[in-house]
Design a protein around this motif. Structure first.
Motif, mmCIF file in Angstrom:
data_model
loop_
_atom_site.group_PDB
_atom_site.id
_atom_site.type_symbol
_atom_site.label_atom_id
_atom_site.label_comp_id
_atom_site.label_asym_id
_atom_site.label_seq_id
_atom_site.Cartn_x
_atom_site.Cartn_y
_atom_site.Cartn_z
ATOM 1 N N PRO A 372 0.813 -1.221 0.000
ATOM 2 C CA PRO A 372 0.000 0.000 0.000
ATOM 3 C C PRO A 372 0.844 1.267 0.000
ATOM 4 O O PRO A 372 0.324 2.353 0.253
ATOM 5 N N MET A 373 2.149 1.150 -0.283
ATOM 6 C CA MET A 373 3.063 2.283 -0.177
ATOM 7 C C MET A 373 2.547 3.517 -0.924
ATOM 8 O O MET A 373 2.613 4.640 -0.415
ATOM 9 N N GLY A 374 2.010 3.330 -2.118
ATOM 10 C CA GLY A 374 1.583 4.469 -2.915
ATOM 11 C C GLY A 374 0.274 5.078 -2.487
ATOM 12 O O GLY A 374 -0.148 6.093 -3.066
ATOM 13 N N TYR A 375 -0.371 4.508 -1.481
ATOM 14 C CA TYR A 375 -1.702 4.977 -1.094
ATOM 15 C C TYR A 375 -1.735 5.611 0.296
ATOM 16 O O TYR A 375 -2.787 6.035 0.755
ATOM 17 N N ILE A 376 -0.603 5.660 0.969
ATOM 18 C CA ILE A 376 -0.580 6.194 2.328
ATOM 19 C C ILE A 376 -0.906 7.687 2.328
ATOM 20 O O ILE A 376 -1.698 8.171 3.146
ATOM 21 N N TYR A 377 -0.285 8.434 1.404
ATOM 22 C CA TYR A 377 -0.570 9.869 1.307
ATOM 23 C C TYR A 377 -2.060 10.098 1.076
ATOM 24 O O TYR A 377 -2.711 10.868 1.778
ATOM 25 N N ILE A 401 -7.536 17.167 17.349
ATOM 26 C CA ILE A 401 -7.262 15.851 16.770
ATOM 27 C C ILE A 401 -6.328 15.984 15.573
ATOM 28 O O ILE A 401 -5.378 15.206 15.409
ATOM 29 N N PHE A 402 -6.564 16.987 14.743
ATOM 30 C CA PHE A 402 -5.692 17.200 13.589
ATOM 31 C C PHE A 402 -4.279 17.568 14.013
ATOM 32 O O PHE A 402 -3.310 17.244 13.315
ATOM 33 N N GLU A 403 -4.152 18.242 15.130
ATOM 34 C CA GLU A 403 -2.811 18.562 15.626
ATOM 35 C C GLU A 403 -2.041 17.289 15.959
ATOM 36 O O GLU A 403 -0.844 17.170 15.672
ATOM 37 N N LEU A 404 -2.749 16.309 16.562
ATOM 38 C CA LEU A 404 -2.105 15.023 16.863
ATOM 39 C C LEU A 404 -1.745 14.276 15.580
ATOM 40 O O LEU A 404 -0.657 13.707 15.461
ATOM 41 N N ILE A 405 -2.671 14.283 14.608
ATOM 42 C CA ILE A 405 -2.406 13.602 13.343
ATOM 43 C C ILE A 405 -1.214 14.222 12.629
ATOM 44 O O ILE A 405 -0.317 13.519 12.151
ATOM 45 N N ASP A 406 -1.195 15.555 12.557
ATOM 46 C CA ASP A 406 -0.105 16.245 11.862
ATOM 47 C C ASP A 406 1.237 16.024 12.560
ATOM 48 O O ASP A 406 2.283 15.915 11.906
ATOM 49 N N LYS A 407 1.190 15.941 13.884
ATOM 50 C CA LYS A 407 2.433 15.724 14.637
ATOM 51 C C LYS A 407 3.022 14.362 14.297
ATOM 52 O O LYS A 407 4.225 14.243 14.006
ATOM 53 N N ARG A 408 2.195 13.341 14.331
ATOM 54 C CA ARG A 408 2.666 11.994 13.974
ATOM 55 C C ARG A 408 3.101 11.942 12.508
ATOM 56 O O ARG A 408 4.082 11.282 12.150
ATOM 57 N N TRP A 409 2.360 12.609 11.644
ATOM 58 C CA TRP A 409 2.666 12.593 10.216
ATOM 59 C C TRP A 409 4.015 13.250 9.942
ATOM 60 O O TRP A 409 4.857 12.695 9.223
ATOM 61 N N ASN A 410 4.232 14.422 10.503
ATOM 62 C CA ASN A 410 5.457 15.169 10.224
ATOM 63 C C ASN A 410 6.690 14.495 10.812
ATOM 64 O O ASN A 410 7.774 14.531 10.223
ATOM 65 N N ILE A 411 6.531 13.881 11.990
ATOM 66 C CA ILE A 411 7.694 13.308 12.656
ATOM 67 C C ILE A 411 8.000 11.895 12.164
ATOM 68 O O ILE A 411 9.164 11.520 11.984
ATOM 69 N N GLN A 412 6.960 11.089 11.919
ATOM 70 C CA GLN A 412 7.187 9.677 11.639
ATOM 71 C C GLN A 412 6.648 9.206 10.285
ATOM 72 O O GLN A 412 7.329 8.504 9.552
ATOM 73 N N LEU A 413 5.419 9.585 9.952
ATOM 74 C CA LEU A 413 4.791 9.014 8.761
ATOM 75 C C LEU A 413 5.262 9.644 7.458
ATOM 76 O O LEU A 413 5.235 8.999 6.407
ATOM 77 N N ASP A 434 -2.595 17.328 -10.200
ATOM 78 C CA ASP A 434 -2.013 18.371 -9.357
ATOM 79 C C ASP A 434 -0.904 17.837 -8.464
ATOM 80 O O ASP A 434 -0.226 18.603 -7.773
ATOM 81 N N ILE A 435 -0.753 16.511 -8.438
ATOM 82 C CA ILE A 435 0.297 15.920 -7.607
ATOM 83 C C ILE A 435 1.663 16.503 -7.962
ATOM 84 O O ILE A 435 2.486 16.776 -7.078
ATOM 85 N N GLU A 436 1.924 16.723 -9.247
ATOM 86 C CA GLU A 436 3.242 17.220 -9.644
ATOM 87 C C GLU A 436 3.464 18.667 -9.217
ATOM 88 O O GLU A 436 4.584 19.168 -9.308
ATOM 89 N N ASN A 437 2.421 19.333 -8.758
ATOM 90 C CA ASN A 437 2.571 20.693 -8.233
ATOM 91 C C ASN A 437 2.708 20.709 -6.713
ATOM 92 O O ASN A 437 2.827 21.778 -6.113
ATOM 93 N N ASP A 438 2.650 19.518 -6.096
ATOM 94 C CA ASP A 438 2.786 19.399 -4.645
ATOM 95 C C ASP A 438 4.281 19.356 -4.310
ATOM 96 O O ASP A 438 4.974 18.386 -4.613
ATOM 97 N N THR A 439 4.770 20.417 -3.685
ATOM 98 C CA THR A 439 6.203 20.522 -3.379
ATOM 99 C C THR A 439 6.683 19.385 -2.496
ATOM 100 O O THR A 439 7.766 18.816 -2.710
ATOM 101 N N GLU A 440 5.877 19.024 -1.508
ATOM 102 C CA GLU A 440 6.260 17.973 -0.567
ATOM 103 C C GLU A 440 6.445 16.635 -1.282
ATOM 104 O O GLU A 440 7.416 15.909 -1.040
ATOM 105 N N VAL A 441 5.521 16.323 -2.180
ATOM 106 C CA VAL A 441 5.580 15.055 -2.901
ATOM 107 C C VAL A 441 6.757 15.043 -3.869
ATOM 108 O O VAL A 441 7.525 14.070 -3.930
ATOM 109 N N MET A 442 6.932 16.115 -4.637
ATOM 110 C CA MET A 442 8.008 16.152 -5.628
ATOM 111 C C MET A 442 9.382 16.149 -4.961
ATOM 112 O O MET A 442 10.330 15.543 -5.463
ATOM 113 N N GLU A 443 9.474 16.831 -3.842
ATOM 114 C CA GLU A 443 10.750 16.828 -3.116
ATOM 115 C C GLU A 443 11.083 15.418 -2.640
ATOM 116 O O GLU A 443 12.228 14.970 -2.731
ATOM 117 N N GLY A 444 10.058 14.697 -2.124
ATOM 118 C CA GLY A 444 10.282 13.319 -1.695
ATOM 119 C C GLY A 444 10.681 12.422 -2.852
ATOM 120 O O GLY A 444 11.542 11.542 -2.711
#
Length: 557
Positions: A372-377, A401-413, A434-444
């Motif tokens: 499922p690697m390509g579907y996590i995002y 709740i979103f603060e907790l999700i974002d914290k886990r996402w940014n640090i680990q996921l 629009d994925i190719e315009n997402d800086t986070e995705v393209m940088e990864g």
């Protein structure tokens, strides 16, 4: 003996295939419409075309098929009875080795003597050559496509900390070794050396990533690994990250609800008479449904509590409960108070609205058949969208709740491999350019290419091919490739299709799901007051029922 005799008589009554006209000959006769010409006379039809002969052949063919079906039914019945008697799991018939077994028995024909205990246990227990051959094919794929080392830690009944090491590749996972790490499982340097040992063993050139849980020592060891091996990634286990996220939600924001649910559940299951009474009122349904992670189990148990809310309230207000000795005990009175407490059920609805999408992401990433690697995002984005919609876009209710999700996402996921997998997933990319315009995705993506691909020439070649991928040119634009975009995804069923945007309405759960069992409608949450006048003995209800609308929008669901 009588049973064998009856079976023999049943089979003897069925004509042998030799006694029935050869089926191939029948088909040839049916297709042969030519006529034989006799000199000086009119053409004479082939005898097989005679109506009487054709009727006989059709009758024999139909009888043969019918008798063949009868033989199969008898055979399958005997085979199934053996499975029941031996207690063998039903899914053995799905094994790849099962069909060749049946074919070999069929080729032998009648009169085959069953294998003996000694033959199965000793004579034919020669799997080393087969195993080595299988491992060799895996190793060839690892060298060609790369592989992942997975370290799965667990504690046995003797309280030993064991780590199972497996290697995952295109053909699946292969067990390598189990290590007793009781003395150093919490020491980062020791874990670093242990993981390095398996990298050298599998081959550094073959490695793409190492996956471990999110223990602090493993995080430190992972960073040390990335420094030592410049073309390798350390990736935390996504399922473990999501379980920790559920733990954060339970313990930080809903600690009291979690404690009350544990108290009620423990009280019922530790008293056989109360458990029997509960099953009587719930139609023999249990409250506990185990899952593969601790807090997924907790969530599922709360979901079952919610489904059985009317029955549980009936039980604790029934004469049977009132007349039992348990209703006189202090702990029994406390449990009854919780069950009849409106805030307890209202807060439970909040948990279900928040946890339901997250546990479904957990179910998706825990799939063992496809990656499922390509579907996590995409799945995490859709989970957050589902939570937002469930609260009618009222940010005040889900901001924490979103603060907790974002914290886990940014640090680990948030990992470069996940970003690259998202971009290179045809189903995700071609449904959202629009994925190719997402800086986070393209940088990864580009970070992954730079780290995993050795040699600038090869990196440049891949970058050029990405342009064809983006525009669906060449092989990417062929009709076959277009059809395959949605066929190479993880195992998707009705319980998680919404994660990929395939369902417009709410999902439908089925009874065989790993995490879900009953479908609930959270919009039907009752607003009735507690008719028996119970109030929390600690004087600290989660919701002020008198001023609910004004003071507690957080729980106004």
């Amino acid at each position: 003996m009588q049973e064998k005799s009856n079976l023999k008589n049943q089979i003897d009554e069925i004509p042998h295939s030799d006694d029935v006209d050869n089926l191939e000959d029948l088909e040839e006769h049916e297709e042969d419409d030519h006529q034989t010409k006799v000199k000086g006379k009119r053409p004479i039809s082939n005898s097989s075309n005679h109506p009487t002969i054709q009727a006989k052949m059709c009758k024999n063919k139909g009888q043969f098929e019918e008798n063949k079906k009868k033989v199969r039914d008898i055979t399958v019945e005997k085979f199934a009875r053996w499975i029941y008697d031996a207690g063998i799991p039903f899914n053995v018939v799905k094994y790849d080795s099962f069909e060749p077994c049946i074919e070999a028995i069929e080729q032998f024909g009648s009169g085959m003597k069953p294998p003996s205990y000694h033959e199965v246990r000793v004579m034919y227990l020669k799997e080393l050559a087969n195993t080595n051959s299988l491992l060799k094919s895996h190793e060839e794929d690892h060298a060609k496509f790369g592989c992942t080392i997975m370290a799965d830690g667990w504690t046995d009944k003797k309280s030993r900390t064991l780590i199972n090491f497996l290697v995952n590749g295109p053909k699946g996972s292969v067990f390598v070794e189990s290590v007793d790490a009781s003395g150093y499982s919490h020491i980062a340097d020791k874990m670093f050396e242990l993981l390095s040992k398996f990298v050298y063993r599998i081959g550094e050139k073959n490695m793409v990533q190492i996956v471990t849980n999110n223990a602090s020592c493993n995080i430190s060891a992972g960073h040390l690994l990335e420094n030592r091996f410049p073309h390798l990634y350390w990736t935390p286990c996504v399922a473990h990250c999501l379980d920790l996220l559920l733990e954060d939600i339970f313990k930080i924001h809903l600690k009291k609800l979690h404690e009350r649910a544990l108290m009620v559940n423990g009280y019922i299951y530790n008293r056989p008479q109360v458990l029997s009474m509960m099953r009587e009122f719930t139609g023999q349904r249990d409250m506990v449904k185990t899952a593969k992670t601790h807090f997924a189990t907790a969530f599922l148990t709360l979901k079952r509590f919610h489904v059985q809310q009317p029955n549980l309230r009936k039980m604790f207000t029934s004469e049977k409960w009132a007349n039992s000795r348990f209703s006189k005990e202090a702990i029994g009175k406390r449990v009854a108070e919780v069950i009849l407490m409106h805030p307890f059920w209202k807060n439970m609805v909040f948990v279900l609205r928040v946890g339901d999408p997250l546990v479904k992401v957990l179910r998706l990433v825990d799939d063992e058949k496809r990656s499922p690697m390509g579907y996590i995002y995409e799945s995490m984005d859709r989970a957050k969208e589902a939570i937002t919609v469930s609260f009618n876009n009222n940010e005040e209710k889900y901001r924490s709740i979103f603060e907790l999700i974002d914290k886990r996402w940014n640090i680990q996921l948030h990992r470069p491999l996940h970003a690259a997998g998202y971009f290179l997933s045809p189903e995700c990319f071609y449904s959202n350019f629009d994925i190719e315009n997402d800086t986070e995705v393209m940088e990864g993506l580009y970070k992954r290419i730079a780290r995993l691909v050795r040699g600038e020439d090869l990196q440049d070649k891949i970058t050029n091919q990405l342009e064809k991928y983006k525009k669906a040119e060449g092989l990417f634009g062929l009709p076959l490739a277009i059809r395959q975009r949605t066929l190479k995804s993880p195992e998707i069923d009705d319980s998680n299709e919404w994660l990929l945007g395939k369902l417009d309405d709410s999902d439908k759960d089925n009874d065989n799901d790993f995490v879900y069992e009953e479908e609930i409608n959270l919009d039907d949450e009752t607003e009735e007051e507690d008719t028996d006048g119970y109030k929390s003995s600690d004087g600290a209800d989660d919701v002020d029922l008198d001023n609910e609308d004004e003071k507690d929008d957080y729980f106004d669901i």
